[in-house]
Design a protein around this motif. Structure first.
Motif, PDB file in Angstrom:
ATOM      1  N   TYR A 271       0.861  -1.187   0.000  1.00 28.65           N
ATOM      2  CA  TYR A 271       0.000   0.000   0.000  1.00 28.65           C
ATOM      3  C   TYR A 271       0.892   1.230   0.000  1.00 28.65           C
ATOM      4  CZ  TYR A 271      -3.737   3.246   1.424  1.00 28.65           C
ATOM      5  OH  TYR A 271      -4.642   4.295   1.480  1.00 28.65           O
ATOM      6  N   ALA A 272       0.958   1.904  -1.132  1.00 22.55           N
ATOM      7  CA  ALA A 272       1.801   3.097  -1.282  1.00 22.55           C
ATOM      8  C   ALA A 272       0.916   4.320  -1.054  1.00 22.55           C
ATOM      9  CB  ALA A 272       2.421   3.127  -2.666  1.00 22.55           C
ATOM     10  N   ASP A 273       0.997   4.888   0.129  1.00 26.91           N
ATOM     11  CA  ASP A 273       0.099   6.004   0.480  1.00 26.91           C
ATOM     12  C   ASP A 273       0.856   7.192   1.063  1.00 26.91           C
ATOM     13  OD1 ASP A 273       0.775   4.720   2.869  1.00 26.91           O
ATOM     14  OD2 ASP A 273      -1.158   5.165   3.808  1.00 26.91           O
ATOM     15  N   HIS A 274       2.141   7.298   0.747  1.00 26.40           N
ATOM     16  CA  HIS A 274       2.950   8.402   1.295  1.00 26.40           C
ATOM     17  C   HIS A 274       3.491   9.303   0.198  1.00 26.40           C
ATOM     18  CE1 HIS A 274       2.622   6.774   5.293  1.00 26.40           C
ATOM     19  NE2 HIS A 274       3.149   5.623   4.907  1.00 26.40           N
ATOM     20  N   GLY A 275       2.747   9.421  -0.891  1.00 25.88           N
ATOM     21  CA  GLY A 275       3.154  10.343  -1.945  1.00 25.88           C
ATOM     22  C   GLY A 275       4.131   9.766  -2.954  1.00 25.88           C
ATOM     23  N   GLN A 276       4.320   8.435  -2.921  1.00 25.14           N
ATOM     24  CA  GLN A 276       5.214   7.823  -3.925  1.00 25.14           C
ATOM     25  C   GLN A 276       4.710   8.096  -5.336  1.00 25.14           C
ATOM     26  OE1 GLN A 276       3.876   6.245  -1.211  1.00 25.14           O
ATOM     27  NE2 GLN A 276       5.159   4.551  -0.522  1.00 25.14           N
ATOM     28  N   LEU A 277       3.384   8.152  -5.492  1.00 21.81           N
ATOM     29  CA  LEU A 277       2.743   8.411  -6.783  1.00 21.81           C
ATOM     30  C   LEU A 277       1.700   9.507  -6.591  1.00 21.81           C
ATOM     31  CD1 LEU A 277       2.174   4.655  -7.726  1.00 21.81           C
ATOM     32  CD2 LEU A 277       3.811   6.184  -8.843  1.00 21.81           C
ATOM     33  N   ALA A 278       1.146   9.990  -7.705  1.00 19.73           N
ATOM     34  CA  ALA A 278       0.148  11.058  -7.622  1.00 19.73           C
ATOM     35  C   ALA A 278      -1.125  10.595  -6.916  1.00 19.73           C
ATOM     36  CB  ALA A 278      -0.181  11.574  -9.023  1.00 19.73           C
ATOM     37  N   GLN A 279      -1.430   9.296  -6.978  1.00 19.48           N
ATOM     38  CA  GLN A 279      -2.510   8.716  -6.198  1.00 19.48           C
ATOM     39  C   GLN A 279      -1.927   7.595  -5.345  1.00 19.48           C
ATOM     40  OE1 GLN A 279      -6.020   7.551  -8.430  1.00 19.48           O
ATOM     41  NE2 GLN A 279      -6.154   9.505  -9.501  1.00 19.48           N
ATOM     42  N   ASP A 280      -2.679   7.182  -4.302  1.00 21.95           N
ATOM     43  CA  ASP A 280      -2.271   6.011  -3.538  1.00 21.95           C
ATOM     44  C   ASP A 280      -2.384   4.782  -4.436  1.00 21.95           C
ATOM     45  OD1 ASP A 280      -2.100   7.790  -1.457  1.00 21.95           O
ATOM     46  OD2 ASP A 280      -3.855   7.044  -0.383  1.00 21.95           O
ATOM     47  N   CYS A 281      -1.626   3.742  -4.123  1.00 24.37           N
ATOM     48  CA  CYS A 281      -1.665   2.538  -4.946  1.00 24.37           C
ATOM     49  C   CYS A 281      -1.719   1.300  -4.055  1.00 24.37           C
ATOM     50  CB  CYS A 281      -0.443   2.465  -5.860  1.00 24.37           C
ATOM     51  SG  CYS A 281      -0.504   1.079  -7.020  1.00 24.37           S
ATOM     52  N   ILE A 282      -2.738   0.469  -4.294  1.00 20.06           N
ATOM     53  CA  ILE A 282      -2.926  -0.770  -3.540  1.00 20.06           C
ATOM     54  C   ILE A 282      -2.606  -1.945  -4.451  1.00 20.06           C
ATOM     55  CG2 ILE A 282      -4.561  -2.160  -2.197  1.00 20.06           C
ATOM     56  CD1 ILE A 282      -6.253   0.431  -1.865  1.00 20.06           C
ATOM     57  N   ALA A 283      -1.710  -2.824  -3.983  1.00 17.32           N
ATOM     58  CA  ALA A 283      -1.373  -4.033  -4.733  1.00 17.32           C
ATOM     59  C   ALA A 283      -2.066  -5.215  -4.075  1.00 17.32           C
ATOM     60  CB  ALA A 283       0.141  -4.238  -4.756  1.00 17.32           C
ATOM     61  N   LEU A 284      -2.821  -5.971  -4.880  1.00 13.29           N
ATOM     62  CA  LEU A 284      -3.598  -7.105  -4.390  1.00 13.29           C
ATOM     63  C   LEU A 284      -3.116  -8.380  -5.074  1.00 13.29           C
ATOM     64  CD1 LEU A 284      -7.093  -5.453  -4.956  1.00 13.29           C
ATOM     65  CD2 LEU A 284      -5.969  -5.693  -2.753  1.00 13.29           C
ATOM     66  N   ARG A 285      -2.901  -9.429  -4.279  1.00 18.84           N
ATOM     67  CA  ARG A 285      -2.534 -10.723  -4.873  1.00 18.84           C
ATOM     68  C   ARG A 285      -3.714 -11.671  -4.761  1.00 18.84           C
ATOM     69  NH1 ARG A 285       3.069 -13.003  -3.391  1.00 18.84           N
ATOM     70  NH2 ARG A 285       3.662 -13.322  -5.528  1.00 18.84           N
ATOM     71  N   ARG A 286      -4.055 -12.289  -5.895  1.00 18.77           N
ATOM     72  CA  ARG A 286      -5.191 -13.205  -5.946  1.00 18.77           C
ATOM     73  C   ARG A 286      -4.888 -14.464  -5.151  1.00 18.77           C
ATOM     74  NH1 ARG A 286      -9.534 -15.468  -5.648  1.00 18.77           N
ATOM     75  NH2 ARG A 286     -10.938 -15.945  -7.393  1.00 18.77           N
ATOM     76  N   LYS A 287      -5.833 -14.840  -4.286  1.00 21.40           N
ATOM     77  CA  LYS A 287      -5.655 -16.058  -3.484  1.00 21.40           C
ATOM     78  C   LYS A 287      -5.932 -17.289  -4.320  1.00 21.40           C
ATOM     79  CE  LYS A 287      -6.392 -14.167   1.125  1.00 21.40           C
ATOM     80  NZ  LYS A 287      -7.225 -14.176   2.342  1.00 21.40           N
TER      81      LYS A 287
END
Length: 287
Positions: A271-287
């Motif tokens: 979960y990139a939510d500290h300004g790494q990108l212009a929006q936050d980015c959530i990475a999800l791995r399929r179970k």
């Protein structure tokens, strides 16, 4: 187009460094041919700006930053791209995100999805990858477990909760087990930035037109309540009356909503939510 021709960019750039790819893709705005390859062209700057607020070099740099973030997360989690990867770019707009990944995945294995008519311009600009026009709601025309990777930039950040949930479930259907999805969202950081923008506006300073539109619908004294709601794992939907479709405006959500509601389908791996990108980015791995 024959697969050998389609995959020419991948075959040339996969062995090269990220810096070489970044440099040449940015240069392709002005130089359409490099290393014996005809690069994808660009739609009008006006169309690019209409879809995302900037164009040409700036648009390409933003797409490359997203691509580099995704590549880093995938490597760190043992799920890197390969020549056998199948990538779907969802809500592709004019296709800038999809083209950034042509170094990582053969173009014959990249599918760019878009429900709106400007997909015609995206197709004209990039004949290497497959552009697929779809409906605004699922299903997509792919079988279960079709894709290994799924990316989407600035799409879920504009869905209402019904659309958001339907599309997360559809991504789960299409991704094979162990596959990874990257979605960008508006979260707590963006809401904190709204408070600062309000202060600037009070002082008479110029703020971005989109931020101003949001502040007209979300009073500054309601922002802290919104932050608390989003932090607790809820979706906060800010409707708009001036957009083409009422289902699309601003959606505020964090990784907690996804890890709570879709824990049977996905694991949040980043979960990139500290300004790494212009929006936050959530990475999800399929179970």
């Amino acid at each position: 187009m024959h697969n050998t021709e389609m995959n020419k960019i991948y075959e040339t750039y996969a062995p090269l460094t990220d810096q070489e790819w970044r440099s040449d893709l940015v240069r392709s705005v002005r130089e359409p041919s490099m290393r014996g390859i005809a690069f994808p062209s660009f739609p009008s700057a006006d169309l690019q700006r209409h879809l995302q607020g900037n164009s040409n070099e700036m648009a390409v740099r933003g797409a490359l930053s997203f691509r580099e973030h995704c590549v880093g997360v995938l490597k760190a989690n043992g799920a890197p791209f390969s020549k056998d990867s199948i990538l779907i770019d969802f809500g592709t707009g004019w296709g800038r995100i999809a083209r950034a990944f042509m170094k990582d995945v053969p173009a014959a294995n990249i599918y760019a999805i878009e429900p709106f008519d400007f997909i015609v311009e995206a197709r004209k600009a990039n004949s290497y990858i497959s552009f697929v026009k779809t409906d605004p709601l699922p299903p997509l025309p792919f079988c279960e477990g079709f894709a290994t990777h799924f990316v989407t930039w600035s799409t879920f950040s504009h869905f209402n909760q019904h659309y958001f949930d339907r599309w997360i479930s559809e991504i789960a259907r299409i991704l094979r087990p162990g596959g990874v999805c990257f979605i960008t969202t508006l979260g707590v950081r963006f809401l904190e930035d709204l408070k600062e923008a309000h202060r600037q506006k009070i002082k008479g300073q110029q703020i971005h037109f989109w931020i101003d539109l949001i502040l007209k619908r979300l009073p500054h004294d309601a922002i802290d309540t919104t932050i608390a709601e989003v932090r607790s794992g809820n979706v906060f939907w800010l409707p708009a009356d001036s957009v083409a479709r009422s289902e699309f405006a601003e959606c505020f959500v964090t990784d907690r909503y996804l890890s709570d509601k879709f824990s049977n389908l996905f694991t949040v791996i980043d979960y990139a939510d500290h300004g790494q990108l212009a929006q936050d980015c959530i990475a999800l791995r399929r179970k």
